[in-house]
Design a protein around this motif. Structure first.
Motif, short mmCIF file in Angstrom:
data_model
loop_
_atom_site.label_atom_id
_atom_site.label_comp_id
_atom_site.label_asym_id
_atom_site.label_seq_id
_atom_site.Cartn_x
_atom_site.Cartn_y
_atom_site.Cartn_z
N SER A 164 0.83 -1.21 0.00
CA SER A 164 0.00 0.00 0.00
C SER A 164 0.86 1.26 0.00
CB SER A 164 -0.91 0.03 1.23
OG SER A 164 -1.67 1.23 1.26
N ASP A 165 0.47 2.20 -0.85
CA ASP A 165 1.10 3.52 -0.87
C ASP A 165 0.13 4.59 -0.38
OD1 ASP A 165 3.62 2.74 -1.95
OD2 ASP A 165 2.67 2.56 -3.93
N MET A 166 -0.98 4.16 0.23
CA MET A 166 -2.02 5.11 0.64
C MET A 166 -2.45 4.82 2.08
SD MET A 166 -4.24 5.02 -2.92
CE MET A 166 -5.29 6.42 -2.51
N LEU A 167 -1.49 4.90 2.99
CA LEU A 167 -1.75 4.63 4.40
C LEU A 167 -2.30 5.90 5.06
CD1 LEU A 167 -1.42 2.46 6.65
CD2 LEU A 167 0.78 3.53 7.18
N ASP A 168 -3.46 5.79 5.65
CA ASP A 168 -4.16 6.96 6.17
C ASP A 168 -4.49 6.77 7.65
OD1 ASP A 168 -5.30 9.49 6.02
OD2 ASP A 168 -6.67 8.97 4.39
N TYR A 169 -4.81 7.87 8.30
CA TYR A 169 -5.12 7.94 9.73
C TYR A 169 -6.57 8.39 9.90
CZ TYR A 169 -4.22 12.66 8.18
OH TYR A 169 -4.25 13.82 7.44
N GLU A 170 -7.19 8.03 11.02
CA GLU A 170 -8.54 8.52 11.36
C GLU A 170 -8.70 8.50 12.87
OE1 GLU A 170 -11.77 6.53 9.45
OE2 GLU A 170 -10.91 6.68 7.43
N ILE A 171 -8.82 9.65 13.48
CA ILE A 171 -9.10 9.69 14.92
C ILE A 171 -10.59 9.40 15.14
CG2 ILE A 171 -9.46 12.20 14.94
CD1 ILE A 171 -8.28 12.19 17.80
N GLU A 172 -10.88 8.55 16.11
CA GLU A 172 -12.27 8.20 16.39
C GLU A 172 -12.47 7.97 17.89
OE1 GLU A 172 -14.29 5.67 13.77
OE2 GLU A 172 -12.99 6.13 12.05
N LEU A 173 -13.64 8.37 18.36
CA LEU A 173 -14.08 8.01 19.71
C LEU A 173 -14.52 6.56 19.68
CD1 LEU A 173 -14.99 8.69 22.65
CD2 LEU A 173 -17.22 9.34 21.65
N GLY A 174 -13.88 5.73 20.50
CA GLY A 174 -14.27 4.34 20.60
C GLY A 174 -15.23 4.12 21.75
N VAL A 175 -16.32 3.45 21.48
CA VAL A 175 -17.31 3.09 22.49
C VAL A 175 -17.18 1.58 22.75
CG1 VAL A 175 -19.79 2.82 22.96
CG2 VAL A 175 -18.93 4.93 21.93
N VAL A 176 -17.08 1.21 24.01
CA VAL A 176 -16.96 -0.21 24.38
C VAL A 176 -18.24 -0.64 25.09
CG1 VAL A 176 -15.62 -1.93 25.63
CG2 VAL A 176 -14.46 0.03 24.59
N ILE A 177 -18.85 -1.70 24.59
CA ILE A 177 -20.10 -2.20 25.14
C ILE A 177 -19.83 -2.90 26.48
CG2 ILE A 177 -22.03 -3.80 24.76
CD1 ILE A 177 -22.05 -1.29 22.97
N GLY A 178 -20.76 -2.73 27.43
CA GLY A 178 -20.57 -3.26 28.77
C GLY A 178 -21.46 -4.43 29.13
N ARG A 179 -22.53 -4.61 28.40
CA ARG A 179 -23.39 -5.76 28.73
C ARG A 179 -24.08 -6.28 27.48
NH1 ARG A 179 -28.87 -4.59 29.22
NH2 ARG A 179 -29.47 -2.41 29.56
N ARG A 180 -24.41 -7.57 27.52
CA ARG A 180 -25.06 -8.23 26.38
C ARG A 180 -26.43 -7.58 26.15
NH1 ARG A 180 -27.70 -13.19 24.69
NH2 ARG A 180 -26.43 -14.16 23.05
N CYS A 181 -26.69 -7.22 24.90
CA CYS A 181 -27.93 -6.49 24.66
C CYS A 181 -28.40 -6.67 23.22
CB CYS A 181 -27.75 -5.00 24.98
SG CYS A 181 -26.45 -4.20 24.02
N ARG A 182 -29.68 -6.50 23.02
CA ARG A 182 -30.30 -6.57 21.70
C ARG A 182 -31.52 -5.65 21.71
NH1 ARG A 182 -31.77 -10.45 17.52
NH2 ARG A 182 -32.09 -9.05 15.74
N HIS A 183 -31.82 -5.06 20.57
CA HIS A 183 -32.99 -4.19 20.39
C HIS A 183 -32.98 -3.06 21.43
CE1 HIS A 183 -34.54 -6.77 17.31
NE2 HIS A 183 -34.60 -7.81 18.12
N VAL A 184 -31.87 -2.36 21.50
CA VAL A 184 -31.70 -1.25 22.44
C VAL A 184 -32.22 0.02 21.77
CG1 VAL A 184 -30.06 0.10 23.78
CG2 VAL A 184 -29.66 -2.35 23.42
N LYS A 185 -33.04 0.78 22.46
CA LYS A 185 -33.50 2.07 21.95
C LYS A 185 -32.47 3.15 22.26
CE LYS A 185 -37.34 0.54 20.29
NZ LYS A 185 -37.48 0.42 18.80
N ALA A 186 -32.41 4.14 21.40
CA ALA A 186 -31.40 5.19 21.55
C ALA A 186 -31.49 5.86 22.91
CB ALA A 186 -31.54 6.22 20.44
#
Length: 284
Positions: A122-144
Motif C-alpha cells: 500500500s502507498d495510501m496509508l491513512d489515519y482517522e481519529i475516532e471516539l471508541g465506544v466499548v459495550i458493557g453488557r449483552r444487549c439486543r434491540h436497544v433504543k437510543a
C-alpha cells in the motif's frame, strides 16, 4: 475508573490508572486476564476494584497494552461526521443515506504506543481519529434513549486505513484490517467519568502538525443512535468496540498519506492520548 491492560516484568495483567501509577487489580477475586470478561462482571466487582490501592507501579515502568485485546466485534461507521461527509462528497463519493458499517478484523488491534506497520502493498496509508465506544453488557434491540446504559466506557481509536485496499473490497474490510491498523487506548475510561461523550474535543497530529481537530458533536448519527441501529441486527456483547466515525482532515483528499517514520498522536478530551510511529514491514 480508568481500566488498563499492562505488562510488568513480562506478565500482562489488568489494572486501573490512578494519577501517574498503575494499580494491579489481579489480586481481586474474579479478575482474570480478559478485559472482555471483566466488563461482563464489572457491576458485581466494581466496589472491590475501587477499593484496591496496592500493588502499584509507576506509569513509566510498565508497558500499556490494548485495553481490550479479545473483543468479539470491532466495528466502524463510515462518513459519520458532517464535515467529513462533505469532504467525501466534494471528492465525488456518494454520501450514504443510512448508517454505513464495516468490520475491522480483531487481528488488527494494536497497543496505544505500539508501531503501525506500513505494508509494502500500500502507498495510501491513512489515519482517522475516532471516539471508541466499548459495550458493557449483552444487549439486543436497544433504543437510543436507553443506549447509554449498555456502554462500559470509552477509548481512543486510530482507524488506520489503506485507501488503495478499500477500493479492492467494497465492504471496506480488507482496507481496514491490516495487522497493527487498530491502535486503541490508552485505557478504557468508564462511562461514569465522562459527563457528555457527545461533546469531547478530538485532535490528531502527524509529526506535530494538526491534521484533524473537531468536537464529537459533529456526528451525523450519535453513539446512541448507532447502538440502536446495530442492536437491531445483532446482539452486542461486553467488550465489543464501536469506532464511531472520524472528522474531516484525513489524508485521502490531498494525498497526504503516512510514510515510514511519521509519528501520529491522537488526543481526546478526558480520555488521554495514544501515539504510534509508522514503520516498514521488515520484508526488505
Amino acid at each position: 475508573m480508568k481500566l488498563v491492560r499492562f505488562t510488568e516484568s513480562g506478565t500482562t495483567r489488568i489494572g486501573k490508572v490512578v494519577g501517574d501509577r498503575v494499580v494491579d487489580l489481579s489480586g481481586v477475586a474474579g479478575v482474570g486476564h480478559s478485559m472482555r470478561q471483566l466488563l461482563g462482571d464489572l457491576p458485581q466487582l466494581r466496589s472491590d476494584l475501587e477499593g484496591v490501592a496496592e500493588p502499584a507501579f509507576p506509569m513509566d515502568k510498565v508497558r500499556l497494552e490494548a485495553p481490550v485485546n479479545d473483543p468479539q466485534k470491532f466495528l466502524g461507521i463510515g462518513m459519520n461526521y458532517a464535515k467529513h461527509a462533505e469532504e467525501a462528497r466534494q471528492a465525488g463519493i456518494k454520501i450514504p443515506e443510512s448508517q454505513l458499517w464495516f468490520n475491522k478484523q480483531v487481528s488488527c488491534l494494536n497497543g496505544p504506543f505500539d508501531p503501525v506497520v506500513k505494508p509494502q502493498e500500500s502507498d495510501m496509508l491513512d489515519y482517522e481519529i475516532e471516539l471508541g465506544v466499548v459495550i458493557g453488557r449483552r444487549c439486543r434491540h436497544v433504543k437510543a434513549d436507553g443506549a447509554r446504559a449498555v456502554i462500559a466506557g470509552y477509548l481512543i481509536v486510530n482507524d488506520v486505513s489503506t485507501r488503495d485496499w478499500l477500493h479492492k473490497s467494497p465492504t471496506f474490510t480488507l482496507g481496514k484490517s491490516f495487522d497493527t491498523h487498530g491502535p486503541i487506548g490508552p485505557w478504557l475510561t468508564t462511562d461514569d467519568e465522562i459527563a457528555d461523550p457527545l461533546n469531547l474535543d478530538m485532535k490528531l497530529t502527524v509529526n506535530g502538525e494538526v491534521r484533524q481537530h473537531s468536537p464529537t458533536n459533529d456526528m451525523i448519527y450519535d453513539i446512541y443512535q448507532q447502538i440502536e441501529y446495530l442492536s437491531t441486527v445483532m446482539t452486542l456483547e461486553p467488550g465489543d468496540i464501536l469506532a464511531t466515525g472520524t472528522p474531516s482532515g484525513i489524508g485521502a483528499p490531498t494525498g497526504n498519506f503516512l510514510e515510514e517514520g511519521d509519528v501520529v498522536r491522537l488526543d481526546i478530551e478526558s480520555l488521554g492520548y495514544i501515539e504510534n510511529r509508522v514503520v516498514g514491514d521488515g520484508r526488505g
